[in-house]
Design a protein around this motif. Structure first.
Motif, PDB file in Angstrom:
ATOM      1  N   THR A   9       0.844  -1.191   0.000  1.00 16.82           N
ATOM      2  CA  THR A   9       0.000   0.000   0.000  1.00 16.82           C
ATOM      3  C   THR A   9       0.879   1.240   0.000  1.00 16.82           C
ATOM      4  N   ARG A  11       0.628   5.737  -0.217  1.00 18.13           N
ATOM      5  CA  ARG A  11      -0.244   6.901  -0.029  1.00 18.13           C
ATOM      6  C   ARG A  11       0.379   8.077  -0.767  1.00 18.13           C
ATOM      7  N   TRP A  83     -16.292   2.049  -8.963  1.00 15.83           N
ATOM      8  CA  TRP A  83     -16.054   3.144  -8.025  1.00 15.83           C
ATOM      9  C   TRP A  83     -17.299   3.448  -7.193  1.00 15.83           C
ATOM     10  N   ALA A  97      -4.571   9.966  -2.246  1.00 15.90           N
ATOM     11  CA  ALA A  97      -4.979   8.628  -2.663  1.00 15.90           C
ATOM     12  C   ALA A  97      -4.167   7.587  -1.908  1.00 15.90           C
ATOM     13  N   GLU A  98      -4.842   6.510  -1.579  1.00 12.86           N
ATOM     14  CA  GLU A  98      -4.181   5.349  -1.009  1.00 12.86           C
ATOM     15  C   GLU A  98      -4.443   4.204  -1.962  1.00 12.86           C
ATOM     16  N   VAL A 118      -6.769  -1.579  -5.342  1.00 14.33           N
ATOM     17  CA  VAL A 118      -7.847  -0.984  -4.559  1.00 14.33           C
ATOM     18  C   VAL A 118      -7.393   0.429  -4.212  1.00 14.33           C
ATOM     19  N   LYS A 120      -8.410   4.316  -2.437  1.00 19.34           N
ATOM     20  CA  LYS A 120      -9.248   5.113  -1.548  1.00 19.34           C
ATOM     21  C   LYS A 120      -8.874   6.568  -1.758  1.00 19.34           C
ATOM     22  N   ILE A 122      -9.020   9.969   0.284  1.00 21.28           N
ATOM     23  CA  ILE A 122      -9.146  10.347   1.691  1.00 21.28           C
ATOM     24  C   ILE A 122      -8.950  11.850   1.812  1.00 21.28           C
ATOM     25  N   VAL A 128     -12.696   8.707   4.389  1.00 23.14           N
ATOM     26  CA  VAL A 128     -12.700   8.095   3.059  1.00 23.14           C
ATOM     27  C   VAL A 128     -13.929   8.609   2.318  1.00 23.14           C
ATOM     28  N   GLN A 130     -14.145   8.340  -1.277  1.00 24.41           N
ATOM     29  CA  GLN A 130     -14.356   7.501  -2.449  1.00 24.41           C
ATOM     30  C   GLN A 130     -13.536   6.229  -2.293  1.00 24.41           C
ATOM     31  N   THR A 131     -14.047   5.154  -2.871  1.00 24.71           N
ATOM     32  CA  THR A 131     -13.297   3.906  -2.925  1.00 24.71           C
ATOM     33  C   THR A 131     -13.477   3.301  -4.308  1.00 24.71           C
ATOM     34  N   ARG A 133     -11.954   0.065  -7.282  1.00 26.57           N
ATOM     35  CA  ARG A 133     -11.119  -1.061  -7.688  1.00 26.57           C
ATOM     36  C   ARG A 133     -10.832  -0.865  -9.174  1.00 26.57           C
TER      37      ARG A 133
END
Length: 141
Positions: A9, A11, A83, A97-98, A118, A120, A122, A128, A130-131, A133
């Motif tokens: 992950t 950021r 999304w 973004a993450e 994936v 996110k 933030i 969070v 928005q999320t 894939r």
């Protein structure tokens, strides 16, 4: 290129969403919905002010993620984008973004693989908003 490690992950740096961003996006895509461009109208909504277009913040997150080294020259095609928009991005919010590498699998074509990320979005309050894939075709490592 940074090797892709499932579970990795990163950021991104933050980016403040401004009026110019919203106006340029509205003009580019032709979406002048009042919640985005009319402060008087937007003040009457539950948000109390203008909000950025959902796809604008999504695009910013993907763009900011390119600096992570997880995309770059390895990406050669978009397969799927799914999304969700659980929150709003207000003008003046700072987002980052993450991105997490969820899966990397071989493709049916030689020299290629399929990677799933994936993401996110933030805001400055660590909320969070928005999320998503994203599945892309990449050059195999």
């Amino acid at each position: 290129m940074t090797p892709l490690i499932v579970g990795q992950t990163t950021r991104s740096q933050g980016r403040t969403v401004g009026e110019g961003d919203v106006n340029l996006f509205a003009g580019l895509v032709g979406d002048f919905t009042p919640i985005h461009v009319d402060e008087t109208f937007a003040a009457t909504t539950p948000h109390g002010t203008r909000i950025a277009h959902g796809p604008l913040a999504m695009s910013m997150a993907i763009g900011m993620s390119t600096l992570s080294g997880l995309f770059g020259e390895r990406v050669i095609g978009l397969v799927n984008l799914n999304w969700d928009f659980p929150g709003a991005v207000k003008l003046g919010d700072t987002i980052h973004a993450e991105v997490t590498v969820e899966e990397v699998r071989p493709s049916s074509k030689p020299g290629r693989a399929v990677a799933t990320y994936v993401l996110k979005v933030i805001n400055q309050n660590d909320t969070v908003v928005q999320t998503g894939r994203m599945v892309v075709v990449i050059r195999a490592e």
